[in-house]
Scaffold this motif. Sequence first.
Motif, PDB file in Angstrom:
ATOM      1  N   PHE A  80       6.540  15.251  12.793  1.00  0.00           N
ATOM      2  CA  PHE A  80       7.398  15.766  11.828  1.00  0.00           C
ATOM      3  C   PHE A  80       7.378  15.448  10.546  1.00  0.00           C
ATOM      4  N   ILE A  81       6.632  14.036  10.477  1.00  0.00           N
ATOM      5  CA  ILE A  81       6.596  13.605   8.683  1.00  0.00           C
ATOM      6  C   ILE A  81       5.243  13.806   8.175  1.00  0.00           C
ATOM      7  N   ARG A  82       5.621  14.620   6.943  1.00  0.00           N
ATOM      8  CA  ARG A  82       4.329  14.774   6.057  1.00  0.00           C
ATOM      9  C   ARG A  82       4.936  14.609   4.678  1.00  0.00           C
ATOM     10  N   LEU A  83       4.374  13.539   3.971  1.00  0.00           N
ATOM     11  CA  LEU A  83       4.760  13.053   2.639  1.00  0.00           C
ATOM     12  C   LEU A  83       3.564  13.366   1.820  1.00  0.00           C
ATOM     13  N   ARG A  84       3.642  13.873   0.629  1.00  0.00           N
ATOM     14  CA  ARG A  84       2.601  13.802  -0.636  1.00  0.00           C
ATOM     15  C   ARG A  84       3.040  13.568  -1.787  1.00  0.00           C
ATOM     16  N   ASP A  85       2.187  12.921  -2.564  1.00  0.00           N
ATOM     17  CA  ASP A  85       2.712  12.396  -3.999  1.00  0.00           C
ATOM     18  C   ASP A  85       1.424  11.777  -4.850  1.00  0.00           C
ATOM     19  N   GLU A  86       0.840  12.903  -5.361  1.00  0.00           N
ATOM     20  CA  GLU A  86      -0.502  12.241  -6.347  1.00  0.00           C
ATOM     21  C   GLU A  86      -0.163  11.067  -6.958  1.00  0.00           C
ATOM     22  N   ASN A  87       1.176  10.680  -7.573  1.00  0.00           N
ATOM     23  CA  ASN A  87       1.396   9.655  -8.237  1.00  0.00           C
ATOM     24  C   ASN A  87       1.583   8.531  -7.322  1.00  0.00           C
ATOM     25  N   GLY A  88       1.499   8.682  -5.860  1.00  0.00           N
ATOM     26  CA  GLY A  88       1.660   7.383  -5.148  1.00  0.00           C
ATOM     27  C   GLY A  88       3.017   7.477  -4.314  1.00  0.00           C
ATOM     28  N   LEU A  89       2.736   7.125  -3.074  1.00  0.00           N
ATOM     29  CA  LEU A  89       4.153   7.071  -2.222  1.00  0.00           C
ATOM     30  C   LEU A  89       4.424   5.520  -2.358  1.00  0.00           C
ATOM     31  N   VAL A  90       5.460   5.049  -2.717  1.00  0.00           N
ATOM     32  CA  VAL A  90       5.984   3.562  -2.840  1.00  0.00           C
ATOM     33  C   VAL A  90       6.004   2.979  -1.625  1.00  0.00           C
ATOM     34  N   ASP A  91       6.819   3.604  -0.756  1.00  0.00           N
ATOM     35  CA  ASP A  91       7.166   3.058   0.439  1.00  0.00           C
ATOM     36  C   ASP A  91       5.961   3.059   1.554  1.00  0.00           C
ATOM     37  N   ALA A  92       5.103   4.146   1.501  1.00  0.00           N
ATOM     38  CA  ALA A  92       4.211   4.060   2.320  1.00  0.00           C
ATOM     39  C   ALA A  92       2.905   2.863   2.011  1.00  0.00           C
ATOM     40  N   THR A  93       2.905   2.821   0.673  1.00  0.00           N
ATOM     41  CA  THR A  93       1.928   1.925   0.109  1.00  0.00           C
ATOM     42  C   THR A  93       2.370   0.517   0.336  1.00  0.00           C
ATOM     43  N   ALA A  94       3.810   0.158   0.373  1.00  0.00           N
ATOM     44  CA  ALA A  94       4.180  -1.076   0.737  1.00  0.00           C
ATOM     45  C   ALA A  94       4.117  -1.451   2.125  1.00  0.00           C
ATOM     46  N   PHE A  95       4.327  -0.269   2.978  1.00  0.00           N
ATOM     47  CA  PHE A  95       4.023  -0.596   4.257  1.00  0.00           C
ATOM     48  C   PHE A  95       2.412  -0.953   4.746  1.00  0.00           C
ATOM     49  N   ALA A  96       1.691   0.079   4.209  1.00  0.00           N
ATOM     50  CA  ALA A  96       0.372  -0.184   4.444  1.00  0.00           C
ATOM     51  C   ALA A  96      -0.142  -1.728   3.845  1.00  0.00           C
ATOM     52  N   LEU A  97       0.061  -2.062   2.850  1.00  0.00           N
ATOM     53  CA  LEU A  97      -0.504  -3.243   2.131  1.00  0.00           C
ATOM     54  C   LEU A  97       0.220  -4.349   2.720  1.00  0.00           C
ATOM     55  N   ASN A  98       1.168  -4.332   3.450  1.00  0.00           N
ATOM     56  CA  ASN A  98       2.030  -5.813   4.285  1.00  0.00           C
ATOM     57  C   ASN A  98       1.816  -5.498   5.408  1.00  0.00           C
ATOM     58  N   THR A  99       2.723  -4.575   6.321  1.00  0.00           N
ATOM     59  CA  THR A  99       2.888  -4.731   7.675  1.00  0.00           C
ATOM     60  C   THR A  99       1.675  -4.164   8.447  1.00  0.00           C
ATOM     61  N   TRP A 100       1.283  -2.895   7.741  1.00  0.00           N
ATOM     62  CA  TRP A 100       0.180  -2.232   8.644  1.00  0.00           C
ATOM     63  C   TRP A 100      -1.009  -3.130   8.556  1.00  0.00           C
ATOM     64  N   ASP A 101      -1.390  -3.798   7.244  1.00  0.00           N
ATOM     65  CA  ASP A 101      -2.904  -4.354   7.057  1.00  0.00           C
ATOM     66  C   ASP A 101      -2.784  -5.714   7.892  1.00  0.00           C
ATOM     67  N   ASP A 102      -1.411  -6.309   8.000  1.00  0.00           N
ATOM     68  CA  ASP A 102      -1.286  -7.657   8.844  1.00  0.00           C
ATOM     69  C   ASP A 102      -1.556  -7.163  10.504  1.00  0.00           C
ATOM     70  N   ASN A 103      -1.110  -6.098  10.611  1.00  0.00           N
ATOM     71  CA  ASN A 103      -1.043  -5.886  12.142  1.00  0.00           C
ATOM     72  C   ASN A 103      -2.458  -5.215  12.450  1.00  0.00           C
ATOM     73  N   LEU A 104      -3.314  -4.627  11.655  1.00  0.00           N
ATOM     74  CA  LEU A 104      -4.583  -4.402  12.056  1.00  0.00           C
ATOM     75  C   LEU A 104      -5.536  -5.690  12.401  1.00  0.00           C
ATOM     76  N   LYS A 105      -5.408  -6.727  11.471  1.00  0.00           N
ATOM     77  CA  LYS A 105      -6.042  -7.932  11.659  1.00  0.00           C
ATOM     78  C   LYS A 105      -5.634  -8.634  13.000  1.00  0.00           C
ATOM     79  N   GLN A 106      -4.210  -8.645  13.108  1.00  0.00           N
ATOM     80  CA  GLN A 106      -3.924  -9.440  14.307  1.00  0.00           C
ATOM     81  C   GLN A 106      -4.068  -8.354  15.660  1.00  0.00           C
ATOM     82  N   GLN A 107      -4.204  -7.193  15.749  1.00  0.00           N
ATOM     83  CA  GLN A 107      -4.569  -6.494  16.753  1.00  0.00           C
ATOM     84  C   GLN A 107      -5.805  -6.574  17.072  1.00  0.00           C
ATOM     85  N   GLY A 108      -6.992  -6.972  16.224  1.00  0.00           N
ATOM     86  CA  GLY A 108      -8.190  -7.156  16.621  1.00  0.00           C
ATOM     87  C   GLY A 108      -9.207  -6.202  16.151  1.00  0.00           C
TER      88      GLY A 108
END
Length: 127
Positions: A80-108
């Motif tokens: 269901f979720i589809r977001l797009r903004d050529e100027n940047g998605l603030v929440d998705a960027t914050a999630f990716a740079l913080n939470t997801w980035d850490d998870n990818l490293k910790q998950q191996g």
Amino acid sequence: MQSIKEILEIHGFDSVEDMPISYEIKLEVDGFMPLIIKKINEHRLSVAHYYEQNGDLMRDPEIIFDSQVWVAVEYHQDPFIRLRDENGLVDATAFALNTWDDNLKQQGFVEAAEQAASASPAHEVVV
């Protein structure tokens, strides 16, 4: 995303711009959905986890980055979720740079990239 940059370097790329368009890296770690990193055009990089549902590939999530500035410009989380903004998605960027980035490293996934790179030649396209 530091983990993604590390994975690209492990595969022989100093930057996203060094990758050929459509180049894809697929990484698998037991217990987690596969991670697919794919250059989709000159300055766009897709980073996604996928799973299969009723024969369809589902994104959970896929974030497309403007690779010049590492800003999320698209976010997909099926069905269901589809977001797009050529100027940047603030929440998705914050999630990716913080939470997801850490998870990818910790998950191996960085370690999986090291193992995959040592098992196959640099710049080999995974299909």
